[in-house]
Structure formats: C-alpha cells, structure tokens
Design a protein around this motif. Structure first.
Motif, PDB file in Angstrom:
ATOM      1  N   ASP A  10       0.778 -30.778  49.481  1.00  0.00           N
ATOM      2  CA  ASP A  10      -0.276 -30.662  49.038  1.00  0.00           C
ATOM      3  C   ASP A  10      -1.328 -31.513  49.863  1.00  0.00           C
ATOM      4  OD1 ASP A  10       0.103 -28.594  47.357  1.00  0.00           O
ATOM      5  OD2 ASP A  10       0.276 -29.877  45.388  1.00  0.00           O
ATOM      6  N   ASP A  60      -6.731 -29.849  42.733  1.00  0.00           N
ATOM      7  CA  ASP A  60      -7.437 -31.474  42.372  1.00  0.00           C
ATOM      8  C   ASP A  60      -7.139 -31.878  40.863  1.00  0.00           C
ATOM      9  OD1 ASP A  60      -7.845 -31.968  45.142  1.00  0.00           O
ATOM     10  OD2 ASP A  60      -9.956 -31.476  45.042  1.00  0.00           O
ATOM     11  N   ILE A 117       2.414 -28.831  44.208  1.00  0.00           N
ATOM     12  CA  ILE A 117       1.870 -27.692  43.406  1.00  0.00           C
ATOM     13  C   ILE A 117       1.562 -26.255  44.299  1.00  0.00           C
ATOM     14  CG2 ILE A 117       0.031 -26.809  41.831  1.00  0.00           C
ATOM     15  CD1 ILE A 117      -0.656 -29.624  41.132  1.00  0.00           C
ATOM     16  N   TYR A 159       5.202 -34.764  44.058  1.00  0.00           N
ATOM     17  CA  TYR A 159       5.098 -33.274  43.625  1.00  0.00           C
ATOM     18  C   TYR A 159       4.085 -32.488  44.475  1.00  0.00           C
ATOM     19  CZ  TYR A 159       7.164 -34.795  39.308  1.00  0.00           C
ATOM     20  OH  TYR A 159       7.792 -35.481  38.154  1.00  0.00           O
ATOM     21  N   THR A 171      -0.823 -35.075  50.149  1.00  0.00           N
ATOM     22  CA  THR A 171      -0.194 -36.253  50.667  1.00  0.00           C
ATOM     23  C   THR A 171       0.852 -35.876  51.712  1.00  0.00           C
ATOM     24  OG1 THR A 171       0.036 -36.740  48.262  1.00  0.00           O
ATOM     25  CG2 THR A 171       1.619 -37.964  49.789  1.00  0.00           C
ATOM     26  N   PRO A 178       5.513 -27.320  39.659  1.00  0.00           N
ATOM     27  CA  PRO A 178       5.513 -27.671  40.801  1.00  0.00           C
ATOM     28  C   PRO A 178       6.964 -27.962  41.490  1.00  0.00           C
ATOM     29  CG  PRO A 178       5.244 -29.485  39.443  1.00  0.00           C
ATOM     30  CD  PRO A 178       5.295 -28.466  38.535  1.00  0.00           C
ATOM     31  N   HIS A 236      -3.273 -32.190  39.883  1.00  0.00           N
ATOM     32  CA  HIS A 236      -2.862 -33.301  40.515  1.00  0.00           C
ATOM     33  C   HIS A 236      -3.299 -34.398  39.615  1.00  0.00           C
ATOM     34  CE1 HIS A 236      -0.057 -32.555  43.832  1.00  0.00           C
ATOM     35  NE2 HIS A 236      -1.062 -31.996  44.301  1.00  0.00           N
ATOM     36  N   HIS A 237      -4.603 -34.498  39.299  1.00  0.00           N
ATOM     37  CA  HIS A 237      -5.209 -35.701  38.436  1.00  0.00           C
ATOM     38  C   HIS A 237      -4.423 -35.828  37.014  1.00  0.00           C
ATOM     39  CE1 HIS A 237      -8.226 -38.447  37.112  1.00  0.00           C
ATOM     40  NE2 HIS A 237      -8.225 -37.582  36.035  1.00  0.00           N
ATOM     41  N   SER A 250      -1.126 -37.190  37.454  1.00  0.00           N
ATOM     42  CA  SER A 250      -0.969 -38.684  37.372  1.00  0.00           C
ATOM     43  C   SER A 250      -0.965 -39.430  36.048  1.00  0.00           C
ATOM     44  CB  SER A 250      -1.960 -39.167  38.285  1.00  0.00           C
ATOM     45  OG  SER A 250      -3.255 -39.072  37.901  1.00  0.00           O
TER      46      SER A 250
END
Length: 267
Positions: free
Chosen positions: A226, A58, A125, A123, A228, A107, A61-62, A65
C-alpha cells in the motif's frame, strides 16, 4: 472473505466520520454532519468514510494501527470509488446504514527480508508490489505454497493483490478484477520480459506466496505494501491475515458487481 449479510444499525451504535481533505470531500461531509449525531473515531461503532478508494484505504490503515477495526461505509466524493456508495444530498445516512449489507475482507500479512537481514512485518489491504529500483531489470523467483512456480520472472516487477486492491494498481497492470467475496488473490507481473507468455495467475486466498529476489546486489528491488515502501529486498513472504478481518458496508443493490463485469469489457 466472508459472505454478504445484513448489517443492521441500531440507535445505540455510535457513528464517526473519516473525510478526505479535498474540497468535494469537505463539501459532502458538511452536508452529512447535519444528518446524524457523530462521535470521535476512537469511540465509534461504525465509520462513514467520505472520499474515494484512497480515502477508504487510509481509514482502514488508520484503524488497523489501533486496537479495533470498525465496520466502514464509504460515500463517494472521489473519482472512481469502486469501494464507495453513491452520494446524493438528500440521503439519510442512518437509514442507509440500517439497510446496508456487509462484506468481510482481509489484508495480506507481508514479511519482508532486506539484503542486510532486517525483517519487516506490515499489512497490505490493496496489494504488495515488488519493483525494480534501477534501470536493471528485476529478476524474481515466485513460489506458491513452497513450490517454485516461476523460477525467474524478468521485468519491472510483480504484485499480489487482494480483491479490494484488484481494481487499483493490479488493474492498471492488466491484472484481473476480483469480486470482493471471491476468496481469491491476483498474482500479476509488471511489464514482464520473460516468461513472455505468462500473464499472471488467480490463486485461492489460502495460498502462501513467496517472492525471492535474484541477483539483489546487481538488480535491487523495493517492496511496496500500500503506502509503505521497503527498499533493497531479498525475499517477501505473503499470506492472508484472517485475524485482521475488516467489514465493508454497501447499499442493497450496490452496483459494484456490475461495475466489475463492465470494466472487463471496456474498450
């Protein structure tokens, strides 16, 4: 992937916390907040992630972005924590960071084309997985570097995992665990029906992999990068995104390599 090297933390570097919402994560965070000066995530030079491997995912990914992905140091307050460092109440987080070693990971760039022709770029990861959407067996053609290697894989699906994700879904699908600095990818079938004897492959991370869904109208397939999910997929193209390299920090003598070996001999 990059070589392991020392990541010295200086007093001028700003630290931020990224914490899971679990009671254990909040408990560990409360202890660590009193051990250092902390800033907002967007102002940080290094991020300390408290939780398990899911929380680490998390956090990464945060940051992906945003404009900047900071080095991350994980503190295990979860269950497995392959990517996390051990926690104890007396730990000095600044000292831990000063002596930490870094491992560079990248990634997967996922370009997915739906049956209607829409193109999605995301992406992954951990991994990109293709999964059947209905009771019908998925049929997927697999190409590596523009050469068809599996003309028709029939089964529940297939996944391509990075070393970061090799201990996650890939492992539960009987795929190999890859050392973080291995510069390899795991290509793993999910409940394959045929080819019966194909157990997957380990590929250099410079490889380009393409999945083409066969009979997509009759046998619809979704793609999951991941967290998505994209549905009704016709084709997926995958390659490592080296321009999005991330840095994971580990304690000297971190037992990850030993855990990777031990898991492969577990009964």
């Amino acid at each position: 992937m990059g070589d392991t090297e020392r990541e010295n933390v200086t007093p001028s570097q700003r630290l931020a916390l990224f914490t899971s919402s679990t009671p254990r994560g909040q408990e560990v965070a409360a202890v660590l907040r009193s051990t250092a000066d902390w800033c907002a995530l967007e102002d940080a030079d290094i991020v300390v992630v408290i939780g398990g491997d899911g929380t680490m995912l998390d956090a990464l990914h945060h940051m992906m972005s945003t404009d900047r992905v900071r080095p991350v140091y994980g503190v295990n307050a979860g269950t497995v924590g392959f990517l996390m460092n051990r926690y104890h109440r007396a730990m000095n987080i600044v000292d831990r960071l000063h002596h930490a070693r870094s491992v560079a990971v990248s990634p997967l760039m996922v370009e997915a084309v739906t049956r209607s022709g829409e193109i999605h770029r995301v992406y992954a990861i951990n991994e990109l997985s293709l999964l059947r959407e209905t009771r019908q067996t998925a049929k997927i053609e697999i190409s590596v570097n523009d050469r068809v290697r599996i003309p028709e894989l029939a089964g529940d699906g297939v996944l391509l995992a990075t070393p970061v994700g090799s201990t996650a879904y890939n492992f539960s699908a009987s795929g190999p665990i890859l050392p973080l600095d291995s510069q390899m990818l795991a290509l793993t079938p999910i409940s394959p029906f045929r080819p019966r004897r194909w157990k997957g492959a380990i590929l250099p991370d410079r490889s380009r992999v393409t999945f083409r869904v066969l009979e997509p109208d009759k046998r619809p397939v979704s793609a999951v990068a991941d967290q998505t999910e994209l549905r009704d997929i016709a084709e997926v193209r995958l390659a490592i995104a080296r321009e999005r390299e991330m840095t994971l920090l580990f304690d000297p003598g971190h037992a990850l390599d030993e855990r990777i070996v031990a898991e492969q001999f577990a009964h």
